[in-house]
Design an enzyme around this catalytic site. Structure first.
Site, mmCIF file in Angstrom:
data_model
loop_
_atom_site.group_PDB
_atom_site.id
_atom_site.type_symbol
_atom_site.label_atom_id
_atom_site.label_comp_id
_atom_site.label_asym_id
_atom_site.label_seq_id
_atom_site.Cartn_x
_atom_site.Cartn_y
_atom_site.Cartn_z
ATOM 1 C CB ALA A 1 34.043 29.623 41.845
ATOM 2 C CE LYS B 1 34.938 25.053 43.188
ATOM 3 N NZ LYS B 1 33.825 25.980 43.412
ATOM 4 C CB SER C 1 35.066 20.463 41.252
ATOM 5 O OG SER C 1 35.634 19.632 40.268
ATOM 6 C CE1 TYR D 1 37.145 25.547 40.326
ATOM 7 C CE2 TYR D 1 37.575 23.254 39.725
ATOM 8 C CZ TYR D 1 36.685 24.297 39.930
ATOM 9 O OH TYR D 1 35.340 24.079 39.742
ATOM 10 C CG ASP E 1 33.078 39.353 39.880
ATOM 11 O OD1 ASP E 1 32.555 38.589 39.036
ATOM 12 O OD2 ASP E 1 34.272 39.250 40.246
ATOM 13 C CG LEU E 2 28.025 41.300 36.065
ATOM 14 C CD1 LEU E 2 27.394 42.568 35.463
ATOM 15 C CD2 LEU E 2 27.207 40.072 35.650
ATOM 16 C CB SER E 3 34.858 38.441 36.707
ATOM 17 O OG SER E 3 34.370 37.328 37.427
ATOM 18 N N GLY F 1 48.470 17.417 32.481
ATOM 19 C CA GLY F 1 47.685 17.271 33.704
ATOM 20 C C GLY F 1 46.246 16.840 33.454
HETATM 21 N N1 LIG Z 1 30.853 23.811 34.933
HETATM 22 C C1 LIG Z 1 31.280 22.706 35.516
HETATM 23 O O1 LIG Z 1 31.451 21.661 34.868
HETATM 24 C C2 LIG Z 1 31.564 22.686 37.008
HETATM 25 C C3 LIG Z 1 31.995 21.481 37.579
HETATM 26 C C4 LIG Z 1 32.254 21.437 38.943
HETATM 27 C C5 LIG Z 1 32.070 22.566 39.725
HETATM 28 N N2 LIG Z 1 31.661 23.732 39.148
HETATM 29 C C6 LIG Z 1 31.491 24.905 40.028
HETATM 30 O O2 LIG Z 1 30.186 25.420 39.839
HETATM 31 C C7 LIG Z 1 30.187 26.835 40.020
HETATM 32 C C8 LIG Z 1 29.600 27.525 38.817
HETATM 33 O O3 LIG Z 1 30.378 27.172 37.676
HETATM 34 P P1 LIG Z 1 30.017 27.663 36.190
HETATM 35 O O4 LIG Z 1 30.435 26.589 35.279
HETATM 36 O O5 LIG Z 1 28.634 28.186 36.160
HETATM 37 O O6 LIG Z 1 31.083 28.846 36.037
HETATM 38 P P2 LIG Z 1 30.909 30.376 35.665
HETATM 39 O O7 LIG Z 1 32.295 30.923 35.558
HETATM 40 O O8 LIG Z 1 29.977 30.522 34.495
HETATM 41 O O9 LIG Z 1 30.177 30.977 36.957
HETATM 42 C C9 LIG Z 1 30.848 31.563 38.031
HETATM 43 C C10 LIG Z 1 30.265 32.962 38.217
HETATM 44 O O10 LIG Z 1 30.898 33.552 39.350
HETATM 45 C C11 LIG Z 1 31.147 34.916 39.045
HETATM 46 N N3 LIG Z 1 32.270 35.343 39.911
HETATM 47 C C12 LIG Z 1 33.575 35.028 39.776
HETATM 48 N N4 LIG Z 1 34.284 35.628 40.743
HETATM 49 C C13 LIG Z 1 33.408 36.331 41.513
HETATM 50 C C14 LIG Z 1 33.534 37.154 42.663
HETATM 51 N N5 LIG Z 1 34.724 37.377 43.242
HETATM 52 N N6 LIG Z 1 32.421 37.727 43.157
HETATM 53 C C15 LIG Z 1 31.204 37.522 42.581
HETATM 54 N N7 LIG Z 1 31.028 36.754 41.496
HETATM 55 C C16 LIG Z 1 32.112 36.163 40.965
HETATM 56 C C17 LIG Z 1 31.469 34.959 37.576
HETATM 57 O O11 LIG Z 1 31.246 36.231 36.999
HETATM 58 C C18 LIG Z 1 30.516 33.899 37.023
HETATM 59 O O12 LIG Z 1 29.290 34.473 36.610
HETATM 60 C C19 LIG Z 1 31.645 27.220 40.305
HETATM 61 O O13 LIG Z 1 31.815 27.281 41.706
HETATM 62 C C20 LIG Z 1 32.430 26.060 39.725
HETATM 63 O O14 LIG Z 1 33.676 25.913 40.367
HETATM 64 C C21 LIG Z 1 31.409 23.820 37.815
#
Ligand SMILES: NC(=O)c1ccc[n+]([C@@H]2O[C@H](COP(=O)([O-])OP(=O)(O)OC[C@H]3O[C@@H](n4cnc5c(N)ncnc54)[C@H](O)[C@@H]3O)[C@@H](O)[C@H]2O)c1
Length: 312
Positions: free
Chosen positions: A81, A152, A123, A148, A34-36, A274
């Protein structure tokens, strides 16, 4: 195996690296985001290299389900997410809408499209909470201490449910602290990106607390390798994806400073409420099940990350 893969959150930090990897492996990819938080320019390389489609869609919407039905993916990598701990504390309802209801919609869409399996970004840190001592294995009780982490954890039952009723296979990957190029340096988390950007700009980073909190830092290329393998193998399991090596924020500070050519001492600020003292996960099961191992030593991964931020 290659075929059609859907990557939700495909314009995000990890998702965009996964799209690059899947294109290298000859998949046709639909990235939905969704590019949020995502940025389309992160998909520029992938688009030059192979068949990437992009849809700006909310994973919770009917339009998303319709797009998945039309694309008919073989494998769904679900990474979209609300990906922050602090925002989930501030707005648990929003977190649940995206991370719980959104995930149910992804599972339903995958089942309707008769996908073979879904690989899910969970996570390790947020799910297990504070666990002192040896790296945490998958069978440790999960006591998440944020909305969060709770989101998960509780969607896991839905993965099991859809496997049971719809034959939709899954793998849940419980990730350590992921770092690498394209991580948001202005976010609330992602200490490697934040420190790299600041040090390259000659600005002094603030270390929260005494800097002795330890985490399991995994390079993003190693993470996407786990997704690629899980997408081929499946098995209805949750697997930790980490190095098992604790690294403190102070150690990280020194490594990043070395790569960035920064010689300032850190400023120590108040501890974040936390903040876990230690979060390190054991990935022996991922090695046994997927043949996965982290290849990238921390100094190498940090050097690559700093170099990427320098070139931006
Ligand atoms: N980065 C870390 O260290 C880490 C660790 C554990 C788990 N994760 C998980 O890995 C995944 C990716 O994480 P990331 O670090 O790349 O985060 P990120 O925020 O860069 O990527 C998440 C993407 O999801 C998109 N998004 C959010 N809500 C949406 C919706 N309703 N519909 C469609 N798209 C949506 C956002 O625009 C974003 O591009 C996530 O599920 C996160 O919880 C990340």
């Amino acid at each position: 195996m290659s075929g059609k893969a859907l990557v939700t959150g495909g314009a995000g930090f990890i998702g965009s690296h996964l799209v690059d990897r899947l294109i290298d492996d000859d998949w046709e990819v639909l990235a939905a985001d969704d590019l949020s938080k995502g940025h389309l320019d992160r998909l520029a390389d992938a688009r030059r290299n192979g068949p990437v489609h992009f849809h700006q869609l909310d994973i919770g919407s009917d339009e998303f389900r319709e797009a998945v039905r039309r694309f008919e993916p073989d494998v769904v990598h679900h990474l979209a997410a609300q990906s922050g701990v602090r925002p989930s504390v501030e707005d648990p309802m929003f977190d649940a809408r995206v991370n719980i209801l959104g995930t149910i919609n992804v599972l339903q869409a995958a089942a309707e499209a008769e996908a073979q399996r879904v690989v899910f970004a969970s996570s390790g840190g947020a799910m297990f909470g504070e666990v002192p001592g040896a790296p945490v294995t998958e069978d440790a009780p999960a006591f998440p201490d944020s909305p969060y982490g709770i989101s998960k954890k509780i969607v896991e039952d839905y993965f099991r449910y859809f496997r049971h009723v719809a034959g939709l296979d899954y793998v849940i990957l419980a990730l350590g602290n992921v770092y690498g190029p394209r991580q948001d340096p202005h976010g609330e988390a992602g200490v490697v990106a934040i420190f790299s950007r600041l040090m390259l700009d000659g600005r002094r980073p603030v270390v929260n607390g005494d800097g002795e909190q330890a985490r399991d830092y995994v390079y993003v290329d190693d993470i996407v390798d786990a997704f690629a393998r899980a997408g081929e193998i499946g098995g209805g399991v949750r697997l930790n994806i980490g190095t098992g090596i604790p690294t403190t924020v102070n150690e990280l500070y020194d490594l990043i400073a070395d790569s960035a050519g920064y010689d300032g001492a850190p400023e120590f600020g108040p501890a974040k409420e936390g903040d876990l003292a230690r979060s390190v996960i054991d990935a022996a099961a991922a090695k046994a099940h997927l043949g996965w191992e982290p290849w990238t030593e921390l100094p190498t991964g940090i050097a690559k990350t700093v170099q990427a931020f320098r070139e931006e």
